[in-house]
Design an enzyme around this catalytic site. Sequence first.
Site, PDB file in Angstrom:
ATOM      1  N   CYS A 205      26.826  50.713 -17.412  1.00  0.00           N
ATOM      2  CA  CYS A 205      27.023  49.277 -17.190  1.00  0.00           C
ATOM      3  C   CYS A 205      28.264  48.706 -17.880  1.00  0.00           C
ATOM      4  O   CYS A 205      28.898  47.790 -17.370  1.00  0.00           O
ATOM      5  CB  CYS A 205      25.801  48.486 -17.660  1.00  0.00           C
TER       6      CYS A 205
ATOM      7  N   CYS B 260      31.852  47.871 -16.201  1.00  0.00           N
ATOM      8  CA  CYS B 260      32.069  46.679 -15.370  1.00  0.00           C
ATOM      9  C   CYS B 260      31.759  45.382 -16.128  1.00  0.00           C
ATOM     10  O   CYS B 260      32.392  44.358 -15.889  1.00  0.00           O
ATOM     11  CB  CYS B 260      31.191  46.734 -14.123  1.00  0.00           C
ATOM     12  N   HIS B 261      30.743  45.419 -17.011  1.00  0.00           N
ATOM     13  CA  HIS B 261      30.268  44.165 -17.605  1.00  0.00           C
ATOM     14  C   HIS B 261      30.767  43.935 -19.031  1.00  0.00           C
ATOM     15  O   HIS B 261      30.595  42.837 -19.573  1.00  0.00           O
ATOM     16  CB  HIS B 261      28.737  44.135 -17.592  1.00  0.00           C
TER      17      HIS B 261
ATOM     18  N   MET C 296      27.636  44.717  -6.566  1.00  0.00           N
ATOM     19  CA  MET C 296      26.878  45.559  -7.517  1.00  0.00           C
ATOM     20  C   MET C 296      26.171  46.659  -6.717  1.00  0.00           C
ATOM     21  O   MET C 296      25.490  46.380  -5.730  1.00  0.00           O
ATOM     22  CB  MET C 296      25.862  44.655  -8.223  1.00  0.00           C
TER      23      MET C 296
ATOM     24  N   HIS D 237      42.893  45.275 -13.418  1.00  0.00           N
ATOM     25  CA  HIS D 237      42.180  46.555 -13.357  1.00  0.00           C
ATOM     26  C   HIS D 237      43.165  47.676 -13.006  1.00  0.00           C
ATOM     27  O   HIS D 237      43.956  48.071 -13.826  1.00  0.00           O
ATOM     28  CB  HIS D 237      41.029  46.435 -12.347  1.00  0.00           C
TER      29      HIS D 237
HETATM   30 FE1  DHE Z   1      37.932  54.026 -12.471  1.00  0.00          FE
HETATM   31  C1  DHE Z   1      41.349  54.447 -12.231  1.00  0.00           C
HETATM   32  C2  DHE Z   1      38.385  51.605 -14.770  1.00  0.00           C
HETATM   33  C3  DHE Z   1      34.607  53.251 -12.251  1.00  0.00           C
HETATM   34  C4  DHE Z   1      37.390  56.865 -10.725  1.00  0.00           C
HETATM   35  N1  DHE Z   1      39.580  53.163 -13.312  1.00  0.00           N
HETATM   36  C5  DHE Z   1      40.894  53.471 -13.079  1.00  0.00           C
HETATM   37  C6  DHE Z   1      41.727  52.627 -13.886  1.00  0.00           C
HETATM   38  C7  DHE Z   1      40.881  51.828 -14.617  1.00  0.00           C
HETATM   39  C8  DHE Z   1      39.533  52.165 -14.260  1.00  0.00           C
HETATM   40  C9  DHE Z   1      41.286  50.782 -15.617  1.00  0.00           C
HETATM   41  C10 DHE Z   1      43.244  52.626 -13.911  1.00  0.00           C
HETATM   42  C11 DHE Z   1      43.754  53.643 -14.890  1.00  0.00           C
HETATM   43  C12 DHE Z   1      45.281  53.738 -14.912  1.00  0.00           C
HETATM   44  O1  DHE Z   1      45.895  53.800 -13.832  1.00  0.00           O
HETATM   45  O2  DHE Z   1      45.867  53.743 -16.004  1.00  0.00           O
HETATM   46  N2  DHE Z   1      36.708  52.614 -13.309  1.00  0.00           N
HETATM   47  C13 DHE Z   1      37.093  51.745 -14.254  1.00  0.00           C
HETATM   48  C14 DHE Z   1      35.981  50.942 -14.669  1.00  0.00           C
HETATM   49  O3  DHE Z   1      35.980  50.087 -15.602  1.00  0.00           O
HETATM   50  C15 DHE Z   1      34.853  51.234 -13.759  1.00  0.00           C
HETATM   51  C16 DHE Z   1      34.726  50.084 -12.769  1.00  0.00           C
HETATM   52  C17 DHE Z   1      33.496  51.366 -14.418  1.00  0.00           C
HETATM   53  C18 DHE Z   1      33.398  52.419 -15.481  1.00  0.00           C
HETATM   54  O4  DHE Z   1      32.367  52.442 -16.173  1.00  0.00           O
HETATM   55  O5  DHE Z   1      34.297  53.223 -15.663  1.00  0.00           O
HETATM   56  C19 DHE Z   1      35.385  52.472 -13.054  1.00  0.00           C
HETATM   57  N3  DHE Z   1      36.272  54.890 -11.606  1.00  0.00           N
HETATM   58  C20 DHE Z   1      35.025  54.423 -11.648  1.00  0.00           C
HETATM   59  C21 DHE Z   1      34.102  55.312 -10.974  1.00  0.00           C
HETATM   60  O6  DHE Z   1      32.848  55.155 -10.862  1.00  0.00           O
HETATM   61  C22 DHE Z   1      34.897  56.423 -10.418  1.00  0.00           C
HETATM   62  C23 DHE Z   1      34.890  56.334  -8.885  1.00  0.00           C
HETATM   63  C24 DHE Z   1      34.412  57.807 -10.813  1.00  0.00           C
HETATM   64  C25 DHE Z   1      34.196  57.953 -12.280  1.00  0.00           C
HETATM   65  O7  DHE Z   1      35.171  58.099 -13.006  1.00  0.00           O
HETATM   66  O8  DHE Z   1      33.069  57.930 -12.697  1.00  0.00           O
HETATM   67  C26 DHE Z   1      36.297  56.078 -10.946  1.00  0.00           C
HETATM   68  N4  DHE Z   1      39.159  55.388 -11.620  1.00  0.00           N
HETATM   69  C27 DHE Z   1      38.704  56.507 -10.980  1.00  0.00           C
HETATM   70  C28 DHE Z   1      39.863  57.291 -10.560  1.00  0.00           C
HETATM   71  C29 DHE Z   1      41.007  56.590 -10.975  1.00  0.00           C
HETATM   72  C30 DHE Z   1      40.528  55.400 -11.652  1.00  0.00           C
HETATM   73  C31 DHE Z   1      39.790  58.602  -9.771  1.00  0.00           C
HETATM   74  C32 DHE Z   1      42.478  56.998 -10.787  1.00  0.00           C
HETATM   75  C33 DHE Z   1      42.960  56.712  -9.411  1.00  0.00           C
HETATM   76  C34 DHE Z   1      44.350  57.309  -9.166  1.00  0.00           C
HETATM   77  O9  DHE Z   1      44.569  57.802  -8.027  1.00  0.00           O
HETATM   78  O10 DHE Z   1      45.216  57.274 -10.054  1.00  0.00           O
END
Ligand code: DHE
Length: 561
Positions: free
Chosen positions: A47, A50-51, A101, A337
């Site tokens: 959680c 996101c929160h 959500m 983000h």
């Molecule tokens: Fe991500 C990128 C944050 C959930 C996979 N994710 C990012 C970035 C941020 C972020 C800030 C950019 C980083 C950068 O470029 O410097 N992501 C978050 C969250 O806060 C969130 C919503 C909830 C969490 O608890 O993390 C979240 N993200 C996910 C997922 O559920 C994903 C699908 C799978 C996982 O990791 O559990 C996921 N996020 C990704 C991926 C990228 C990403 C694969 C990079 C994308 C790219 O092509 O560069």
Amino acid sequence: MKKSVVGMLAVTAMTAAMGSAFAQDAKAPEMTAAEKETAKKIYFERCAGCHGVLRKGATGKNLEPHWSKKDKDGNVTEGGMLKLGQQRLEKIIGYGTDGGMVNFDDILTKEEITLISKYIQNTPDVPPEYSLKDTMDSWKLMVPVDKRPTKQMNKFNLKNIMSVTLRDTGEVALIDGDTKEIRSIVKTGYAVHISRLSASGRYVYVIGRDGRLSLIDLWMEKPEVVAEVKVGFDARSVDTSKFKGFEDKYAIAGSYWPPQYVIMDGDTLKPRKVVSTRGMTVDGEYHPEPRVASIVASFIKPEWVVNIKETGQILLVDYSDIENLKTTTIASAKFLHDGGWDATKRYFLVAANASNKIAAVDTKTGKLAALVDTAKIPHPGRGANFVHGKFGPVWTTGHLGADVITLISTPSDDKKNAKFKEYNWKVVQEIKHIGAGNLFVKTHPKSTHLWADAPMNPDTDIANSVAVYDIKGDFSKPKAVLNVAKDSGLPVTKAVKRAVHPEYSADGKEVWISLWGGKTDQSAIVVYDDATLKVKKVITDPKMITPTGKFNVYNTQHDIY
Ligand code: DHE
């Protein structure tokens, strides 16, 4: 999703550090100490991203027991988890909402949903701070620079290596893009979020949700982790210095908790400086938890673009003299983000996701170039750049909260694009997608396709699928919809298989899509031929547990998307 021992230990470290001072609100449901510990761990794992740890909300809503807010005219609205109550909370968490959500009934058990609903009606725990000394104490240099190879010791085509997050085992798999063989699986932090490349392409930096940053040397006969450091308790972003003369010199990693970033030596990860991001939002209010979201290295200046989620401030951090650090603070919109460069790599476009905007920063002038209103909750990943038949150069984002793909016109120095200037920073087209719940879009300069997923869509068929759009014309040609779950040949099970994160091979001829299995099911990576859209290979090694992000070395090194 499978939960490994590594993951459990890492998360326990964060929750243990949060202490056991748990304030029991008089009206909140009672919980035993053991229940609180379990719920705290679930909250952090599922959680907090996101929160927020303090539950003040960002991509997700405010989850404090009570909240009140004043609008511009001074009208006060009150709400909170206590007002929603146990039954309503269990429904929201179990089945999700139209507001974006996701449903957790296939991720958490019924008992866990009950626990977490009770937990969020109680006052949030405040985790401890994390100092430069803590960072330094966590630093491990497994292979010093003088003990590393002086040339590439393996025969891999490094350009086409894919660094693949194995989310639930706390590992990264380095897969050979040419042969599809796993060349190495390295232990990393829990639920690695992203991989980024050094300017030289030799080092891969991976950051886990538990704040552990690992440095992998691709020149070793079998690529291994050569250094690691814990930059905080919860982190998502990392990049390196890419400006001429500073190649591979520094690394920077941003934390969600504590809200700060760390500057390190690029080849050893030795911590050099910790900088807090606490401060005022763009609305002029103090925020105690402004988390570091995306970070990107400029190619035209010795600067990093550091996006601060809750405050909406974009920092341009000049690393040419880190003892006398100069930072330009650009006000944009709250809830920054993810994002990526435009085709010229002068403008960085970042989603202010819960504000339904894209902010574009001009890294040449150090000023905000535009704030573009979009459909609900833009989520570009890094976006996708191509030349539109009617509107010229565009950058693309998908949306978590709307069933469209948005095209935004971007400036160009090329004289032949001068006629498109009138469209710059406007949404020039919204294309109907297969549904909301998109996370990533991707294209490649050598491709005529745009790929977009929809893993967060509540409909199984949609979550299973990706859409492929023809970018040559004006998008009047119907999109192709590929059911990745069916194409994988994996057996149908109760768990929803989510197709996520298209990534191109270095030559732009293949597209790799991850297919998340459920808690105990086999996952896969399905590799498509970008020209024919036919399956070329399904990678289903039993060691491939919950693959998520895949980062092609060459494309990541050069920010090609
Ligand atoms: Fe991500 C990128 C944050 C959930 C996979 N994710 C990012 C970035 C941020 C972020 C800030 C950019 C980083 C950068 O470029 O410097 N992501 C978050 C969250 O806060 C969130 C919503 C909830 C969490 O608890 O993390 C979240 N993200 C996910 C997922 O559920 C994903 C699908 C799978 C996982 O990791 O559990 C996921 N996020 C990704 C991926 C990228 C990403 C694969 C990079 C994308 C790219 O092509 O560069």
